[in-house]
Scaffold this active site. Structure first.
Site, PDB file in Angstrom:
ATOM      1  N   ASP A 167       0.813  -1.208   0.000  1.00  0.00           N
ATOM      2  CA  ASP A 167       0.000   0.000   0.000  1.00  0.00           C
ATOM      3  C   ASP A 167       0.857   1.274   0.000  1.00  0.00           C
ATOM      4  OD1 ASP A 167      -2.332   1.583   0.288  1.00  0.00           O
ATOM      5  OD2 ASP A 167      -2.088   1.597   2.458  1.00  0.00           O
ATOM      6  N   GLU A 401       3.667  -7.863   7.640  1.00  0.00           N
ATOM      7  CA  GLU A 401       2.443  -8.528   7.205  1.00  0.00           C
ATOM      8  C   GLU A 401       2.649  -9.596   6.133  1.00  0.00           C
ATOM      9  OE1 GLU A 401      -0.749  -5.814   6.427  1.00  0.00           O
ATOM     10  OE2 GLU A 401      -0.685  -5.024   8.441  1.00  0.00           O
ATOM     11  N   TYR A 465      -6.625  -3.159  12.756  1.00  0.00           N
ATOM     12  CA  TYR A 465      -7.457  -2.167  12.063  1.00  0.00           C
ATOM     13  C   TYR A 465      -8.943  -2.304  12.366  1.00  0.00           C
ATOM     14  CZ  TYR A 465      -3.511  -0.152   9.724  1.00  0.00           C
ATOM     15  OH  TYR A 465      -2.339   0.525   9.480  1.00  0.00           O
ATOM     16  N   GLU A 502       0.697  -0.827  14.207  1.00  0.00           N
ATOM     17  CA  GLU A 502      -0.168  -0.025  13.320  1.00  0.00           C
ATOM     18  C   GLU A 502      -1.587  -0.054  13.849  1.00  0.00           C
ATOM     19  OE1 GLU A 502      -0.192  -0.913   9.120  1.00  0.00           O
ATOM     20  OE2 GLU A 502       1.987  -1.148   9.062  1.00  0.00           O
TER      21      GLU A 502
HETATM   22  C1  GCB Z   1      -1.323  -2.168   6.750  1.00  0.00           C
HETATM   23  C2  GCB Z   1      -0.005  -2.038   6.089  1.00  0.00           C
HETATM   24  C3  GCB Z   1       0.277  -0.612   5.657  1.00  0.00           C
HETATM   25  C4  GCB Z   1      -0.971   0.011   5.060  1.00  0.00           C
HETATM   26  C5  GCB Z   1      -2.061   0.020   6.102  1.00  0.00           C
HETATM   27  C6  GCB Z   1      -3.375   0.598   5.547  1.00  0.00           C
HETATM   28  O1  GCB Z   1      -1.593  -3.098   7.459  1.00  0.00           O
HETATM   29  O2  GCB Z   1       1.058  -2.516   6.878  1.00  0.00           O
HETATM   30  O3  GCB Z   1       1.315  -0.624   4.721  1.00  0.00           O
HETATM   31  O4  GCB Z   1      -0.741   1.296   4.578  1.00  0.00           O
HETATM   32  O5  GCB Z   1      -2.314  -1.270   6.534  1.00  0.00           O
HETATM   33  O6  GCB Z   1      -3.618   1.781   5.707  1.00  0.00           O
HETATM   34  O7  GCB Z   1      -4.114  -0.151   4.941  1.00  0.00           O
END
Ligand code: GCB
Length: 592
Positions: A167, A401, A465, A502
Site C-alpha cells: 500500500d 504482514e 485495524y 499499526e
Molecule cells: C497495513 C499495512 C500498511 C498500510 C495500512 C493501511 O496493514 O502494513 O502498509 O498502509 O495497513 O492503511 O491499509
C-alpha cells in the site's frame, strides 16, 4: 580490494567525499533497447532530471512507469587524487542498477533502499570529464522483495494501478545521494562497535586489504591500540563515567580509528552512542530500564521528491515528532536513508529498522520462494552491515504482514503456505540473530496464523485495524475486538513484549463529523485515542505506533482518495489533523 563494509563515507584527513547529484540527463527505455544500441556511450536524446528524486512525481508521462530508464552525468576527478582508491557510493537506486564509466561496465546492484559501492579506481580518467551512465529499472517481479505482483495469488484488497502487493507507490529512480569518495588503498573497510553500560566499547576493525599493523582507536578521552592481522583485529576501550545514549539525552561520542604504519595511513571517524538494548521477559529494556515506544510507522514520501532524499523534510518530520512527544518510529516498509538514521541518533529516536520484506506470500513455487529468501537474507546482511553501529536502532524487523494463514487475500486455499512461510522466517530471523546478537528481532504481522508465527520473533509486533477494515464505523465494538485480540496473543504466547505497530483510520483533512464518522478527523482522533487508552491497560504492551505519521502516495484505487493513504496524523505537506493534537495531549502528559 575488499569492500564488504557499508560504513558511511565520512570525510577525514585521509578521505574525501563529494556529492555528484544535481541535474543529470535522463531517457526512458520501455523496450529495453539501450544496451543493444550502446546507450552507455552517450545518450543521443535526453531530458534533464534531478538526482536524487523519484521520476514519477517529476514528469507526467512517467507517473506510473517503473520500467527501464537511463541516467547520465559528467564528472571531473582532480589529478591530485591519483593513487587513491576511488569509489562511487549510491545511497539507493530503486530497484536494479547497472553502472558504466566512460562506456566501461564497472558494476551493478539489485535491491533498493540500501547503499552500494562501485570501485572505479581503474576506470577513471584524470585528463578530462568522465561520463557516468546508470541504467535503472524497477520491474515489479515475483522473486523480488517486495515481491510484485501475481494478482491471482495476492493483491491489495481491490484493483489498483499501478498493481502492487503493498500500500504505497512504487516510486522509482536514483533516490539517495551519489557520492564520489576517495580513500587510501589501505584503509578501514568496516567497523563493528558494541557498548556496555560501564562504558566498555568493543571495536572490530576490518581493512580493505589483508594488511597487518596497528590501529589506534579513541573515543570519549580514552584510547587503545588494536593489532590488525591479515586485515582483521578486535580490541576495546573504556569510557569512564559514560553519558548513556537515550531519547532524553542522545549523547554521542566520536570514535576515531587510525591505521598507522607508523605514519598515518587512514583515519575513519564516526559517532557512536553508549547504550544497551534487551528483551527481558515481557519488557523491552534500554540501558537496563523498561522503555515505552511512542511514535509512528512512516514513509519516505514527500511532495515533488517522491521517495528521493529530502533532508529538510526529515528534519521537519523529526521536529514534528518531538512536538508531539514521540520518541520512536519504524522504518516501514523498507530501510530508510543513512541521513535519517544519523539524525535519529542525534535526536534520540528509538528505531525499529525494517527490511523491504512487505506482504510476502508463500503460495508460490518453491524456487520462487527460495529466490526471494536469498534476496531478503542478502538484504538483511546489507542492512545490519549499514546500521549495526547506530544507537538509535533497537529492533530489527525482517518483514511486514507476511501471509500467515493457509489461504490468500481472495480466501483461496494455498496448501503448504504456512509451513513454507515459517521455514522462510526461521531462516531469515536466525540469520539476523547471528549477524547481530546484540539486538532483538521481530516480524510485524496483522494476524498470526498458527502459534509458530508468534514464536518467531523476540517481540510481537501487531497491526490492528478494527474500526476501519472491519467493524467499520463502530469504535465501541472495535475496542472489544482489540482487547480480545491482545488477550488472545497473550494467551497463546505469554512472556513476550507486544508493540501495536499499526492502527488508524483514514481522515481527509478538513472533513468533520458529529458524531464521529469514518473519514472525518474526529473519527481518526477518537480511534487513535481509544487504541492508546486500551494499550495502556496491558503492562506487557511496550509501544504504540499509530499508522501513519503523514499521508502518503499510493497507487490509484477506489479506497485511496487522491492516490493517497489518508491515515496520516499530518497531511502529506505536514499540516496537523485533529489526531496530532490528541496525540500531543496524550504523549506529553501521560507519557504513553
Ligand atoms: C497495513 C499495512 C500498511 C498500510 C495500512 C493501511 O496493514 O502494513 O502498509 O498502509 O495497513 O492503511 O491499509
Amino acid at each position: 580490494r575488499a569492500s564488504g563494509g557499508l560504513l558511511y563515507p565520512h570525510e577525514s584527513v585521509t578521505r574525501t567525499t563529494r556529492e555528484i547529484g544535481g541535474v543529470w540527463r535522463f531517457r526512458t527505455d520501455p523496450s529495453d533497447i539501450g544496451e543493444r544500441e550502446g546507450w552507455e556511450n552517450g545518450l543521443a536524446q535526453f531530458r534533464l532530471i534531478p538526482v536524487p528524486a523519484s521520476w514519477n512525481e517529476i514528469f507526467d508521462d512517467v507517473r506510473n512507469y517503473t520500467g527501464t530508464a537511463w541516467y547520465e552525468t559528467y564528472l571531473n576527478v582532480a589529478r591530485s587524487l591519483k593513487g587513491q582508491r576511488i569509489v562511487l557510493r549510491f545511497g539507493s537506486v530503486q530497484y536494479a542498477a547497472k553502472v558504466w564509466l566512460n562506456g566501461k561496465a564497472v558494476g551493478g546492484h539489485v535491491g533498493g533502499h540500501l547503499p552500494f559501492v562501485i570501485d572505479i579506481t581503474d576506470a577513471v580518467l584524470f585528463d578530462g570529464p568522465n561520463r557516468l551512465t546508470v541504467q535503472v529499472e524497477n520491474k515489479l517481479l515475483l522473486e523480488r522483495s517486495p515481491a510484485v505482483p501475481d494478482t491471482g495469488r495476492f493483491a491489495m484488497t481491490v484493483t489498483h494501478y499501478p498493481q502492487t502487493t503493498y500500500d504505497f507507490f512504487p516510486f522509482t529512480g536514483i533516490h539517495r545521494p551519489v557520492l564520489l569518495c576517495t580513500m587510501p588503498e589501505v584503509c578501514v573497510d568496516d567497523i563493528t562497535v558494541v557498548t556496555t553500560l560501564s562504558g566498555r566499547v568493543t571495536i572490530d576493525v576490518a581493512t580493505s586489504t589483508t594488511w597487518t599493523g596497528k590501529a589506534k582507536v579513541s573515543a570519549g578521552g580514552s584510547t587503545a591500540t588494536i593489532a590488525i592481522r591479515d586485515g582483521r583485529g578486535s580490541g576495546s576501550l573504556s569510557i569512564a563515567n559514560p553519558r548513556l545514549w537515550s531519547p532524553e539525552d542522545p549523547h554521542l561520542y566520536t570514535l576515531s580509528v587510525r591505521l598507522e604504519d607508523p605514519a598515518l595511513l587512514d583515519e575513519y571517524r564516526m559517532k557512536i552512542g553508549v547504550r544497551t538494548v534487551a528483551v527481558d521477559g515481557d519488557r523491552l529494556l534500554l540501558n537496563g530500564k523498561p522503555v515505552f515506544l511512542r511514535g509512528f510507522g512512516k514513509h519516505e514520501d514527500f511532495p515533488v521528491h517522491g521517495r528521493g532524499l529530502d533532508v529538510a523534510s526529515i528534519v521537519r518530520d523529526f521536529e514534528l515528532m518531538k512536538w508531539l512527544g514521540a520518541n520512536s518510529f519504524r522504518t516501514s516498509h523498507y530501510p530508510y536513508s543513512d541521513e535519517a538514521m544519523m539524525l535519529a541518533d542525534e535526536l534520540g529516536f528509538l528505531v525499529i529498522d525494517e527490511s523491504s520484506g512487505v506482504s510476502l506470500v508463500f503460495a508460490d513455487p518453491p524456487a520462487t520462494i527460495e529466490a526471494r529468501r536469498l534476496r531478503l537474507e542478502d538484504e538483511m546482511r546489507a542492512l545490519v552491515s549499514r546500521d549495526k553501529n547506530h544507537p538509535c536502532v533497537i529492533l530489527w524487523s525482517v518483514a511486514n504482514e507476511p501471509q500467515t494463514k493457509p489461504f490468500n487475500t481472495h480466501n483461496v486455499e494455498t496448501p503448504g503456505a504456512v509451513e513454507a512461510g515459517v521455514r522462510f522466517f526461521k531462516s531469515v530471523i536466525g540469520l539476523t540473530r547471528t549477524l547481530d546478537p546484540t539486538r532483538p528481532v521481530t516480524l510485524v504481522g496483522h494476524d498470526y496464523g498458527p502459534d509458530e508465527w508468534l514464536e518467531l520473533g523476540d517481540v510481537i509486533c501487531a497491526n490492528k485495524y478494527g474500526g476501519w477494515y472491519y467493524l467499520v464505523g463502530q469504535l465501541d465494538k472495535a475496542r472489544g475486538a482489540l482487547v480480545g485480540a491482545i488477550n488472545d496473543i497473550r494467551k497463546r504466547m505469554p512472556g513476550k513484549p507486544v508493540i501495536i505497530t499499526e492502527f488508524g483510520a483514514d481522515a481527509v483533512a478538513g472533513m468533520h463529523a458529529q458524531p464521529a464518522e469514518m473519514w472525518s478527523e474526529e473519527y481518526q482522533s477518537e480511534m487513535i485515542e481509544m487504541y492508546i487508552e486500551v494499550a495502556k491497560t496491558f503492562p506487557f504492551i511496550v509501544g504504540t505506533h499509530p499508522w501513519a505519521f503523514a499521508d502518503f502516495r499510493t497507487s490509484q484505487s477506489v479506497t485511496r482518495v487522491g492516490a493517497l493513504n489518508h491515515k496520516g496524523v499530518f497531511t502529506r505537506d505536514r499540516r496537523p489533523k485533529l489526531a496530532a493534537h490528541t496525540l500531543r495531549r496524550l504523549w506529553k502528559t501521560a507519557g504513553r
